[in-house]
Design a protein around this motif. Structure first.
Motif, mmCIF file in Angstrom:
data_model
loop_
_atom_site.group_PDB
_atom_site.id
_atom_site.type_symbol
_atom_site.label_atom_id
_atom_site.label_comp_id
_atom_site.label_asym_id
_atom_site.label_seq_id
_atom_site.Cartn_x
_atom_site.Cartn_y
_atom_site.Cartn_z
ATOM 1 N N THR A 1 0.799 -1.091 0.023
ATOM 2 C CA THR A 1 0.013 0.079 0.025
ATOM 3 C C THR A 1 0.793 1.327 -0.039
ATOM 4 O O THR A 1 0.523 2.250 -0.647
ATOM 5 C CB THR A 1 -0.959 0.105 1.243
ATOM 6 N N ALA B 1 -6.770 16.281 -5.373
ATOM 7 C CA ALA B 1 -8.200 15.613 -5.314
ATOM 8 C C ALA B 1 -8.136 14.091 -5.491
ATOM 9 O O ALA B 1 -8.802 13.313 -4.904
ATOM 10 C CB ALA B 1 -9.258 16.427 -6.224
ATOM 11 N N VAL B 2 -7.263 13.637 -6.195
ATOM 12 C CA VAL B 2 -7.173 12.005 -6.791
ATOM 13 C C VAL B 2 -6.784 11.565 -5.429
ATOM 14 O O VAL B 2 -7.121 10.515 -5.070
ATOM 15 C CB VAL B 2 -6.355 12.069 -7.949
ATOM 16 N N HIS C 1 -8.898 11.422 -2.642
ATOM 17 C CA HIS C 1 -9.805 10.277 -3.086
ATOM 18 C C HIS C 1 -9.434 8.965 -2.369
ATOM 19 O O HIS C 1 -10.044 8.183 -1.902
ATOM 20 C CB HIS C 1 -10.345 10.228 -4.382
ATOM 21 N N HIS C 2 -8.367 8.765 -2.958
ATOM 22 C CA HIS C 2 -7.567 7.368 -2.370
ATOM 23 C C HIS C 2 -7.302 7.370 -0.983
ATOM 24 O O HIS C 2 -7.534 6.240 -0.420
ATOM 25 C CB HIS C 2 -6.214 7.099 -3.266
ATOM 26 N N MET D 1 -11.716 9.171 -10.783
ATOM 27 C CA MET D 1 -10.394 9.252 -9.726
ATOM 28 C C MET D 1 -9.863 7.873 -9.759
ATOM 29 O O MET D 1 -8.641 7.868 -9.612
ATOM 30 C CB MET D 1 -11.167 9.383 -8.269
ATOM 31 N N LEU E 1 0.985 4.029 -3.072
ATOM 32 C CA LEU E 1 0.648 5.579 -2.617
ATOM 33 C C LEU E 1 1.712 6.450 -3.181
ATOM 34 O O LEU E 1 1.395 7.326 -3.912
ATOM 35 C CB LEU E 1 0.396 5.811 -1.346
ATOM 36 N N HIS F 1 -1.266 -6.181 -6.643
ATOM 37 C CA HIS F 1 -1.751 -6.139 -5.352
ATOM 38 C C HIS F 1 -3.074 -4.955 -5.332
ATOM 39 O O HIS F 1 -4.142 -5.195 -4.762
ATOM 40 C CB HIS F 1 -0.659 -5.874 -4.328
ATOM 41 N N HIS F 2 -2.757 -3.978 -5.856
ATOM 42 C CA HIS F 2 -3.962 -3.007 -5.880
ATOM 43 C C HIS F 2 -5.090 -3.386 -6.899
ATOM 44 O O HIS F 2 -6.171 -3.181 -6.565
ATOM 45 C CB HIS F 2 -3.353 -1.608 -6.383
ATOM 46 N N GLU G 1 -10.715 6.455 0.821
ATOM 47 C CA GLU G 1 -10.737 5.159 0.441
ATOM 48 C C GLU G 1 -10.148 4.022 1.398
ATOM 49 O O GLU G 1 -10.452 3.131 1.729
ATOM 50 C CB GLU G 1 -10.764 4.814 -0.897
#
Lengths: 200, 200
Positions: free
Chosen positions: A161, A188-189, A192-193, B160, A165, B192-193, A196
């Motif tokens: 993760t 913004a993107v 958003h992630h 997004m 990112l 993974h994602h 989530e």
DNA sequence: CATGCCGTGATACAGATGTATCATGCGAAT
DNA sequence: ATTCGCATGATACATCTGTATCACGGCATG
């Protein structure tokens, strides 16, 4: 005429002139003469304080790294006290995105160096290239902390993760520099992630 | 001596010589003379078939784009019939990642051009720069299709998500070229994602 | 057969670039 | 007071770069 000038100060002055040129015109345009002119000194002085151009490039790169690190530290403390994993992750990642003048500057300059390193891998070796890995490790640690606190699903792989990112932010930064979207859209993107990943 | 040679063929030969140099030594090293030598022709011929260096750079860039597009088409059809949204998304994204020789080549060369464009934005204007946006749109459409089929949570924002994925792949690609990780590791992060987005 | 254009070679040119050399003034140490 | 090393200036040099020019042979068209 000059009375024993402070070397470190002169080196800083010259290296920052190079970074300014790298930002505005690209590293291609950062010739010894151009750097000298930008720094307001003679070509000879650039040669004197940095024996070779490679030395100058490496020194400036280290300073750029320090600037980015300082910025990240600022954004982390500005994320509020006490620091939370989510705040730290959000701060570090948004701080890399080219949203304001300084981050645009840093990102652009890093991109210029990236291109340089791509075709001169020896340069990379002479520079502590571990920075991205450290960042990734930091992010992974924050994510694990958030998992322990129940803010993130414990089933996720923290390292994967974190790597995803960070790569996403780098890619978003590239798209901003390339003119595909502006800094706000990139942010913004990212938000958003993050929403989530952590709870909405 | 020569008997009316086919122009397009010569142009291709020369442009591909430039791409080869850009891949192995960077665009910096792609001087007119170097390209001529790599293509096995005289400097004069490079000048003759491409009036200016800018023309050569732009022509080669278009060919590079066509090569990438062809590769994506291949990977999509190789993803199985009938095509599924998940297969399409996986194919397109993994195909961009520098995992084999050809994708490494394409990615490296694109990176070289990216650096060039960063400090010469006019170049970007003279080239159809809409490619990333088209890709993003395609991905978003696939994601919406998957949502309609119930494979992806309908609450997600397709645009997004698509933007994030594409940026992530670009960032992963950069990290591979920068030597931070190898192609397999990058692919693992992507997988993974994707597994988290679609069902496991 | 003559004319002219196309493909190609050789070479020139002006500018930029990294680096090296020579020179000089000033302050400090002996 | 002389000597020596540091900081700086001016300039030279070799190389590379993109582009321009001159020249010449062959083929097709008149």
């Amino acid at each position: 005429m000059t009375a024993r000038v402070e070397h470190e100060e002169r080196r800083r002055q010259i290296a920052e002139a190079l970074l300014r040129i790298a930002d505005t015109q690209g590293l291609q345009s950062a010739s010894m003469r151009a750097v000298a002119a930008e720094a307001g000194v003679s070509l000879r002085l650039v040669q004197y304080y940095f024996t070779s151009k490679e030395g100058l490039l490496l020194d400036a790169l280290e300073r750029l790294g320090a600037q980015l690190q300082a910025r990240m530290a600022e954004w982390i403390t500005a994320a509020g006290t006490p620091p939370t994993p989510r705040g730290n992750v959000t701060a570090v990642l948004s701080c890399i995105l080219p949203t304001d003048a300084e981050s645009r500057r840093i990102t652009r300059t890093y991109a210029a160096y990236y291109a340089l390193v791509l075709n001169d891998p020896e340069l990379l070796a002479k520079h502590g290239a571990a920075q991205p890995d450290l960042l990734e490790g930091f992010l992974a640690k924050q994510i694990r902390a958030a998992q322990d606190a129940g803010e993130i699903d414990a089933g996720r792989d923290a390292e994967m993760t974190a790597a995803g990112l960070l790569a996403m932010v780098n890619g978003l930064g590239s798209s901003v520099l390339g003119g595909q979207r502006d800094g706000a859209a990139a942010l913004a993107v990212l938000r958003h992630h993050l929403a989530e990943l952590f709870g909405g």
